[in-house]
Design a protein around this motif. Structure first.
Motif, PDB file in Angstrom:
ATOM      1  N   VAL A 329     -32.265  23.337  42.621  1.00  0.00           N
ATOM      2  CA  VAL A 329     -31.506  23.592  41.383  1.00  0.00           C
ATOM      3  C   VAL A 329     -30.541  22.446  41.126  1.00  0.00           C
ATOM      4  O   VAL A 329     -30.459  21.907  40.022  1.00  0.00           O
ATOM      5  N   TRP A 332     -32.470  19.190  40.232  1.00  0.00           N
ATOM      6  CA  TRP A 332     -33.004  19.260  38.863  1.00  0.00           C
ATOM      7  C   TRP A 332     -31.878  19.124  37.831  1.00  0.00           C
ATOM      8  O   TRP A 332     -32.039  18.457  36.812  1.00  0.00           O
ATOM      9  N   ALA A 333     -30.772  19.802  38.125  1.00  0.00           N
ATOM     10  CA  ALA A 333     -29.636  19.731  37.191  1.00  0.00           C
ATOM     11  C   ALA A 333     -29.158  18.281  37.065  1.00  0.00           C
ATOM     12  O   ALA A 333     -28.914  17.781  35.962  1.00  0.00           O
ATOM     13  N   VAL A 336     -31.877  16.276  35.085  1.00  0.00           N
ATOM     14  CA  VAL A 336     -31.884  16.563  33.635  1.00  0.00           C
ATOM     15  C   VAL A 336     -30.621  16.007  32.989  1.00  0.00           C
ATOM     16  O   VAL A 336     -30.670  15.382  31.924  1.00  0.00           O
ATOM     17  N   PHE A 337     -29.487  16.226  33.657  1.00  0.00           N
ATOM     18  CA  PHE A 337     -28.225  15.733  33.109  1.00  0.00           C
ATOM     19  C   PHE A 337     -28.286  14.217  32.920  1.00  0.00           C
ATOM     20  O   PHE A 337     -27.921  13.688  31.879  1.00  0.00           O
ATOM     21  N   VAL A 340     -30.739  13.215  30.058  1.00  0.00           N
ATOM     22  CA  VAL A 340     -30.195  13.513  28.717  1.00  0.00           C
ATOM     23  C   VAL A 340     -29.028  12.586  28.408  1.00  0.00           C
ATOM     24  O   VAL A 340     -28.920  12.036  27.305  1.00  0.00           O
ATOM     25  N   PHE A 341     -28.174  12.413  29.408  1.00  0.00           N
ATOM     26  CA  PHE A 341     -26.984  11.563  29.226  1.00  0.00           C
ATOM     27  C   PHE A 341     -27.392  10.138  28.841  1.00  0.00           C
ATOM     28  O   PHE A 341     -26.938   9.585  27.838  1.00  0.00           O
ATOM     29  N   ILE A 344     -29.186  10.010  25.395  1.00  0.00           N
ATOM     30  CA  ILE A 344     -28.290  10.052  24.232  1.00  0.00           C
ATOM     31  C   ILE A 344     -27.671   8.676  23.984  1.00  0.00           C
ATOM     32  O   ILE A 344     -27.580   8.212  22.855  1.00  0.00           O
TER      33      ILE A 344
ATOM     34  N   ALA B 222     -22.176  12.397  24.826  1.00  0.00           N
ATOM     35  CA  ALA B 222     -23.303  12.392  25.769  1.00  0.00           C
ATOM     36  C   ALA B 222     -23.059  13.381  26.896  1.00  0.00           C
ATOM     37  O   ALA B 222     -23.971  14.123  27.293  1.00  0.00           O
ATOM     38  N   ALA B 226     -25.376  16.596  27.302  1.00  0.00           N
ATOM     39  CA  ALA B 226     -26.141  16.632  28.552  1.00  0.00           C
ATOM     40  C   ALA B 226     -25.799  17.892  29.343  1.00  0.00           C
ATOM     41  O   ALA B 226     -26.674  18.530  29.929  1.00  0.00           O
ATOM     42  N   THR B 230     -28.541  20.722  30.107  1.00  0.00           N
ATOM     43  CA  THR B 230     -28.774  21.045  31.520  1.00  0.00           C
ATOM     44  C   THR B 230     -28.552  22.533  31.778  1.00  0.00           C
ATOM     45  O   THR B 230     -29.355  23.179  32.463  1.00  0.00           O
ATOM     46  N   ILE B 234     -31.430  24.950  33.153  1.00  0.00           N
ATOM     47  CA  ILE B 234     -31.294  25.674  34.427  1.00  0.00           C
ATOM     48  C   ILE B 234     -31.400  27.180  34.184  1.00  0.00           C
ATOM     49  O   ILE B 234     -32.126  27.891  34.894  1.00  0.00           O
TER      50      ILE B 234
END
Lengths: 355, 312
Positions: A329, A332-333, A336-337, A340-341, A344, B222, B226, B230, B234
């Motif tokens: 978890v 993955w977090a 993904v963070f 995406v960060f 962007i 951002a 994000a 996230t 999750i």
């Protein structure tokens, strides 16, 4: 106290070896001589007994009987008071403790297993597919081998819901001129009085299995219900009920009442909004049935917690709460963070360059 | 009697602040009208050049309106010297008593004064600042105009901040207090450097600010986006792993043909109507008054400059 006479061991009418029910064939097949038998053929053999015979048997004090003797090897079989069919730990033969399913515990009907163990194994293996946070070793072979087929006792209720319901409702209409918009709201009181019937609402009759998981594998297709016969238990575990019909009914009643309210609201579809302000719905039992329903189950221990999985032995619906691997978890977090960060920022930069 | 007058005059001279006077020179074709910068003097700007007082650009304080006394001029000179040493930019103080009702007239006067008096001549972009005070009793005005690279350091936002901060002091004619505050702020902003928004911008050869939008990394946006994505990801995947859902109804077991309503009554209670005016939908173009960072008007000075002022 030991009771030898009440242990039933299904044997091949041809060679006398232990014989099992094969769901895919809907027949009993001997693994030694490869003979196959239908229910009628098995009934002719002494090992099988019909529902009528069961009901004639004298009801014993079952709760005292926790130790049985295997008909095949003579080993002692220890089972708790609710177990109706189990396996001999020494020779592996099915031991059907038939007095556990006789008298008031004699099931009326049974849905025989349609899905085999390999189906359950595949389902259990697949359950983790596409689930990102499942521990990697959760569906390991060791766990898959624990899968066992169990006939779970269920109460099926035919219920009538009747009474009256009062609702507040509105009808909203919008229109406008060139300059002004109007909204007209009409307020109503709705009254409905009537009845409706529910058939075979199932409630799990065993305290050992949570109602949540049992209701999650619904529905069973009742067209496959057949008259109960001990022979169907060959190759499977079985339980007898330890939740009385009266105790179990509250669950079925609540479900029927909830659906009754929905049916009333569905009858008021022309209204924009409706809320039940007063309901006086009641239930009555039209009929009830005690049946055994087929479930493949596996109980997996992971980090000191038990995770129970169940598959509808008839439809193949597989249900269970998968454990979370906290490390996965977190990773993955983080992943993904970061994506995406950074994404962007890149998109912002591309947009900036395009301006 | 003459002695008494002399004593009175001496007393008045002693107690009244000593006023400095600004020396001006004539602009002629011989001295190229006093303009050594690269501006070409032609018919379009000759009038502006001629009406601009020609002064000694080695000075920094031109108090035509006599609003500062000698001590204050000395203090201001010290501040200017310190600022110029620190930044390399020229700082000019200009006061006048002009009946200008228009901000543009004030701007033209002050900007022409800077451009046509060789201020910042030693700098490639003629970089400098002029603090202008129009002390006219009917049309008081004060402004800060920036030239060359100072346009990068002192953008509209920073100049607005300075002008707002010193407003009360200038309004109350407490000039030195306002000037001290101003120097504190221009020194502070210089140390802060060029604002991020102007980090990609530059000054062209004529001193105009060429605005090039800088890419500012949207850290906050951002991070928040994000974080939200996230959290949703999750939560969605955790929910996917929770497959057990207790059945709450028995819809699947309802025999719909068995539904029978003996009473089905819809009783009307009342009605309520609301109305509201609709937006016309025509969007009027908004006019924004903004002080341009770079301006050039016919006849007025040739170089680019920034800044603005306030009435008061």
């Amino acid at each position: 106290m030991r009771n030898k006479s009440n242990v039933l061991d299904n044997k091949c009418p041809s060679c006398g070896a232990p014989i099992k029910y094969i769901p895919s064939l809907n027949k009993w097949k001997c693994e030694y001589c490869n003979s196959e038998f239908t229910l009628e053929e098995m009934q002719k053999h002494n090992n099988a007994s019909s529902l009528e015979n069961n009901k004639k048997e004298i009801e014993d004090n079952f709760t005292d009987y926790v130790t049985y003797t295997c008909q095949d090897c003579g080993a002692e079989i220890v089972a708790d008071s609710e177990t109706a069919a189990t396996f001999c730990v020494y020779c592996g033969n099915t031991a059907i403790l038939k007095n556990k399913l006789s008298g008031k515990f004699a099931p009326e009907s049974i849905i025989p297993f349609k899905k085999e163990k390999k189906d359950a194994e595949i389902a259990f293996t697949n359950v983790a597919k596409g689930k990102l946070f499942v521990p990697s070793d959760f569906t390991k072979k060791e766990n898959i081998e624990k899968i066992k087929g169990i006939y779970i006792p269920f109460w099926l209720y035919d219920i009538e819901v009747f009474g009256n319901v009062e609702c507040s409702a509105t009808k909203v209409k919008h229109w406008s001129t060139s300059r002004i918009s109007y909204t007209k709201t009409d307020y109503y009181k709705l009254y409905r009085s009537g009845s409706m019937k529910f058939f075979k609402v199932p409630v799990d009759g065993s305290k050992r299995f949570g109602n949540d998981i049992m209701s999650s594998i619904e529905p069973f297709e009742y067209n496959d219900l057949v008259k109960y016969n001990h022979a169907y238990l060959s190759g499977f575990f079985a339980e007898r009920y330890d939740v009385s019909s009266e105790e179990a009914f509250s669950d079925a009643r609540n479900r029927a009442l909830e659906s009754g309210k929905k049916a009333v609201l569905d009858d008021c579809k022309e209204f924009s909004s409706k809320t039940i302000t007063n309901n006086n719905l009641n239930t009555s039992i039209i009929d009830k049935h005690y049946v055994l329903l087929p479930v493949w189950m596996v109980n997996v221990k992971y980090k000191k917690r038990n995770y129970l999985f169940a598959m509808n032995g008839q439809t193949g619906e597989f249900i269970g709460n998968l454990p979370l691997d906290k490390k996965k978890v977190f990773l993955w977090a983080l992943f993904v963070f970061s994506i995406v960060f950074v994404g962007i920022i890149i998109i912002s930069y591309i947009t900036f360059l395009g301006e | 009697m003459k002695k008494i007058y002399f004593i009175i005059l001496c007393f008045i001279a002693f107690i009244l602040p000593v006023k400095a006077f600004v020396t001006t020179y004539d602009r002629t074709a011989d001295n190229n009208y006093g303009v050594n910068k690269k501006w070409e003097i032609n018919e379009s700007n000759i009038n502006n050049v001629l009406r601009t007082p020609l002064v000694d650009s080695d000075d920094r304080i031109y108090d035509f309106a006599n609003i500062l006394n000698d001590n204050e001029i000395k203090e201001l000179n010290d501040l200017i010297e310190e600022y110029e040493e620190e930044t390399g930019f020229t700082f000019v103080f200009l006061s006048a008593d002009n009946f200008y009702t228009s901000d543009i007239d004030n701007e033209d006067y002050a900007v022409d004064f800077y451009d046509y008096n060789d201020f910042g001549i030693d700098d490639e972009y003629y970089s400098g600042i002029i603090l202008y005070r129009n002390a006219n009793i009917s049309t008081p005005y004060y402004a800060i105009y920036t030239f060359g690279e100072t346009q990068l350091y002192y953008d509209d936002e920073r100049l607005n901040d300075i002008l707002d901060t010193i407003y009360n002091d200038f309004y109350n004619k407490d000039y030195m207090n306002g000037i001290y505050t101003l120097f504190d702020m221009i020194n502070m902003y210089y140390k802060k450097g060029i604002p991020k928004e102007l980090s990609e911008s530059y000054i062209d050869e004529n001193g105009f600010l060429i605005y090039k939008k800088a890419f500012i990394i949207p850290w906050g946006t951002a991070f928040i986006l994000a974080y939200i994505v996230t959290a949703i990801f999750i939560a969605y995947n955790i929910i996917r792993q929770k497959m057990v859902v207790k059945a709450k109804d028995a819809n699947e077991y309802l025999n719909y043909s068995s539904i029978h309503f003996s009473v089905r009554e819809n009783r009307f209670i009342n009605s309520h109507t609301t109305s509201h005016y609709r937006n016309s939908g025509s969007s009027s173009s908004s006019s924004r008054s903004s002080r341009s960072s770079s301006r050039s008007r016919s006849g007025s000075s040739r170089g680019g400059h920034g800044g603005g002022g306030r009435r008061g």
